[in-house]
Design an enzyme around this catalytic site. Structure first.
Site: not given
Ligand code: NAD
Ligand code: WQD
Length: 337
Positions: A124, A149, A153
């Site tokens: 991302s 989150y 990643k």
């Protein structure tokens, strides 16, 4: 090529299945349906004429994965499976680290044991944190991420880089997505968030279909063209096709590669509300609200590397993104359910 698609019933996964099947690949899906519906696979079958092979289960289940690799012998994995709600990740960090990190480690162990060493990972733009300048290139600094989150990643990117450093026979492609929106042209597939959407476009779509009252614009005092946040919105079908090109690349044994998948254009929140209003044929109501914690002012990609090395570029503009999202939302007001 035969490809195992983790998280293949989700928003980006399901659209990628269509593009993979249409490009002649064989797909096998594993998904635990924690944030999706198996109905998306019926829609994939309706569009392509091919029913994907589906294993319902969790990527943290090592025995299930070994069973799938044993039976299906995929040559590559496209790894979408993961939890993705930024706000929720701050209130449930353990759940995010367990699902995303432990899930990926279990997957990688099963791949190693089965001799499948080709992986494309859904990363991302969030890994860039607040960029020093835009457009953002792949060689920009990563790491100043503000939520669990985003850290999953970043950690998974690091794990994959370490695995490659230890064993160069792996092929790893990290795809850093910008802001995927839109839906398949057929109106049969699209984004199907549960509850109140966290992201802007699904929220706008729910206002357009009358399920939410108005849009809250999170801040109009950013240093941008109209004061509202600017992002690189990319049509999900363009993004999905990027995976077909990444798969072609992986068959050339490229080693470790990192690509931004974005359009290179930035649009503000107000521009997106106007574009969606045009698509649905009425002015959508909005109010200016406080800034959302952790948000940055501007984020858009330099997509030149993906164009040069993958021969991929986004083709669809925001008008088409909003028209397609509206077709999906108005044909399926309650999503797949
Ligand atoms: P999604 O929630 O629609 O899809 C993720 C899928 O993974 C879901 O079908 C879910 O049921 C499945 N899943 C989650 N945990 C699982 C587990 N432990 N075992 C098996 N299946 C599991 O999300 P999406 O928007 O399609 O995103 C796909 C991937 O792309 C995610 O990894 C996400 O973090 C990443 N990504 C998404 C965006 C975005 O804005 N949508 C942006 C950048 C990166
Ligand atoms: C876009 C713009 C908001 C909702 C997130 C993740 C990122 C990636 C993509 C997974 C911002 C504004 C939003 C609303 C608003 N996902 N907004 N009202 O924050 O750019 O990125 O999704 O990897 O990691 O952080 O996307 O759609 O939430 O917000 O005004 O109700 O819309 O402030 O400027 P974001 P978004």
């Amino acid at each position: 090529m035969k490809v195992l698609v983790t998280g293949g019933t989700g928003f980006i996964g399901s659209h990628t299945l269509v593009e993979l099947i249409e490009a002649g690949h064989d797909v096998v899906v594993v998904d635990n349906l924690v944030n999706s519906s198996a109905e998306s696979l019926n829609r994939v079958a309706q569009i392509t004429g091919t029913e994907p092979v589906f294993y319902e289960g969790d990527i943290r289940d090592q025995n299930l994965l070994l069973d799938i690799f044993g039976k299906e012998a995929p040559e590559a994995v496209i790894h979408f499976a993961g939890l993705k709600a930024v706000g929720e990740s701050s209130s449930k960090p353990l759940e995010y680290y367990d699902n995303n990190i432990a899930g990926t480690i279990t997957l990688l162990k099963a791949m190693k044991e089965s001799g499948c060493k080709n992986i494309i990972f859904s990363s991302s733009a969030t890994v860039y944190g607040k960029p020093e300048s835009v457009p953002i290139r792949e060689d920009f600094k990563v790491g100043e991420v503000t939520n669990p989150y985003g850290r999953t990643k970043l950690m998974i990117e690091q794990i994959l880089q370490d695995i490659y450093a230890a064993d160069n026979s792996w092929n790893v492609i990290l795809l850093r997505y910008f802001n995927p929106i839109g839906a398949h042209k057929s109106g049969l597939m699209g984004e199907d968030p549960q509850g109140i959407p966290n992201n802007l476009l699904p929220y706008i779509a729910k206002v357009a279909v009358g399920q939410l009252d108005h849009i809250n614009v999170f801040g109009n005092d950013y240093d941008t063209k109209d004061g509202t946040g600017v992002r690189d919105y990319i049509h999900v079908v363009d993004l999905a096709y990027g995976h077909v090109k990444a798969l072609e690349k992986i068959s050339e044994a490229p080693g470790l590669k990192i690509y931004n998948l974005g359009t290179g254009n930035g649009y503000s929140v107000l521009e997106m509300i106007r574009a969606f209003s045009k698509a649905c044929g009425r002015d959508l109501p909005y109010v200016i609200a406080d800034r959302r914690p952790g948000d940055i002012d501007v984020c858009y990609a330099d997509p030149a590397l993906a164009k040069k090395e993958l021969g991929w570029e986004a083709k669809r503009g925001i008008e088409e993104m909003c028209e397609d999202a509206w077709r999906w939302q108005s044909n399926n007001p309650t999503g797949y359910r």
